[in-house]
Design an enzyme around this catalytic site. Sequence first.
Site, PDB file in Angstrom:
ATOM      1  N   ASP A  67      -5.814  12.462 -20.505  1.00 40.77           N
ATOM      2  CA  ASP A  67      -6.134  13.811 -20.981  1.00 40.77           C
ATOM      3  C   ASP A  67      -6.483  14.753 -19.841  1.00 40.77           C
ATOM      4  OD1 ASP A  67      -8.491  12.480 -20.382  1.00 40.77           O
ATOM      5  OD2 ASP A  67      -9.288  12.534 -22.408  1.00 40.77           O
ATOM      6  N   ASN A 136     -18.625   9.399 -30.270  1.00 40.93           N
ATOM      7  CA  ASN A 136     -18.158   9.552 -31.654  1.00 40.93           C
ATOM      8  C   ASN A 136     -16.892   8.718 -31.908  1.00 40.93           C
ATOM      9  OD1 ASN A 136     -16.213  10.951 -30.279  1.00 40.93           O
ATOM     10  ND2 ASN A 136     -16.698  12.958 -31.142  1.00 40.93           N
ATOM     11  N   HIS A 138     -14.235   8.639 -29.941  1.00 42.35           N
ATOM     12  CA  HIS A 138     -12.959   9.189 -29.456  1.00 42.35           C
ATOM     13  C   HIS A 138     -12.394   8.342 -28.315  1.00 42.35           C
ATOM     14  CE1 HIS A 138     -15.042  12.283 -26.550  1.00 42.35           C
ATOM     15  NE2 HIS A 138     -14.665  11.238 -25.856  1.00 42.35           N
ATOM     16  N   GLU A 143     -10.370  13.248 -31.180  1.00 31.36           N
ATOM     17  CA  GLU A 143     -11.660  13.417 -31.848  1.00 31.36           C
ATOM     18  C   GLU A 143     -11.591  12.953 -33.306  1.00 31.36           C
ATOM     19  OE1 GLU A 143     -14.139  13.973 -30.026  1.00 31.36           O
ATOM     20  OE2 GLU A 143     -14.275  16.019 -29.254  1.00 31.36           O
TER      21      GLU A 143
HETATM   22  C1  GLP Z   1     -14.661  11.907 -22.212  1.00 33.46           C
HETATM   23  C2  GLP Z   1     -13.177  11.510 -21.952  1.00 33.46           C
HETATM   24  C3  GLP Z   1     -12.883  10.132 -22.492  1.00 33.46           C
HETATM   25  C4  GLP Z   1     -14.031   9.216 -22.138  1.00 33.46           C
HETATM   26  C5  GLP Z   1     -15.239   9.609 -22.938  1.00 33.46           C
HETATM   27  C6  GLP Z   1     -16.484   8.802 -22.618  1.00 33.46           C
HETATM   28  O1  GLP Z   1     -14.832  13.061 -22.909  1.00 33.46           O
HETATM   29  N1  GLP Z   1     -12.198  12.422 -22.421  1.00 33.46           N
HETATM   30  O2  GLP Z   1     -11.642   9.670 -21.990  1.00 33.46           O
HETATM   31  O3  GLP Z   1     -13.711   7.882 -22.423  1.00 33.46           O
HETATM   32  O4  GLP Z   1     -15.466  10.989 -22.914  1.00 33.46           O
HETATM   33  O5  GLP Z   1     -17.063   9.194 -21.426  1.00 33.46           O
HETATM   34  P1  GLP Z   1     -18.159   8.349 -20.697  1.00 33.46           P
HETATM   35  O6  GLP Z   1     -17.463   7.177 -20.105  1.00 33.46           O
HETATM   36  O7  GLP Z   1     -18.697   9.275 -19.623  1.00 33.46           O
HETATM   37  O8  GLP Z   1     -19.181   7.967 -21.696  1.00 33.46           O
END
Ligand code: GLP
Length: 242
Positions: A67, A136, A138, A143
């Site tokens: 992304d 959440n 994702h 989302e």
């Molecule tokens: C972000 C990214 C995801 C990631 C997630 C968790 O928003 N778009 O690809 O896996 O949130 O992030 P973290 O590893 O900092 O908890």
Amino acid sequence: MRIIRAKDYDDMSRKAANVISAQVIMKPDCVLGLATGSTPIGAYAQLVKWYDKGDLDFSKVTSVNLDEYKGLTRDNDQSYYYFMNHHLFSKVNINPDRTFLPDGTEKDSDKACGDYDRIIADVGGIDLQLLGLGHNGHIGFNEPADTFEAGTHCVDLTESTVKANQRFFASIDEVPRQAYTMGIQTIMLAKKVLVVVSGEDKAKIVKEAFFGPITPKVQASVLQLHRNVTVVADEAALSLVK
Ligand code: GLP
């Protein structure tokens, strides 16, 4: 689904890096699907260490990232392009022309998403997709929703995701409200999926996503249907799972 229990964040990072390096060793010209967020940083650091020792060669690897924020330029230090360059690409011998992310600067969403799906098709699909897990549920920026989206699409980030990502920006107003993300079908078509999860704050969503019902309200739950998923999680993230 294979769940690998790691002691802590460092152990999770080493185990995940082992899985990724095995992929690169077994198939030097593989396509790696890569992820951002704080969780994979330790695994990338471990890969860089092994590369420095001469144990890994990324020269034939292609990467496609999950992304990118819509509206951020590549030199913005919060863009995912910048993140990947900082944590991995600039530190190993991957060919920069073989590293792909959605184009966050493309204002036309249909074009940005269509172009990215074509790139993924052209490279022949993903051998190993690395994923973090949002609070959440994702994956990428898919989302919670009423449906699973197939291909790359533009998403409006939920308030909780904007808040969760606020820590990386000077203020909440600077957090982009939209992103381009790979779709669920593309992720599900990856030959192998590797999920990394760490910390007690993820324990509830780990239980829901991997042991609860399959629902687009918890997008990661669809991974229960994938043939080859490995979850590497630390004890804190697995604390609600027997
Ligand atoms: C972000 C990214 C995801 C990631 C997630 C968790 O928003 N778009 O690809 O896996 O949130 O992030 P973290 O590893 O900092 O908890």
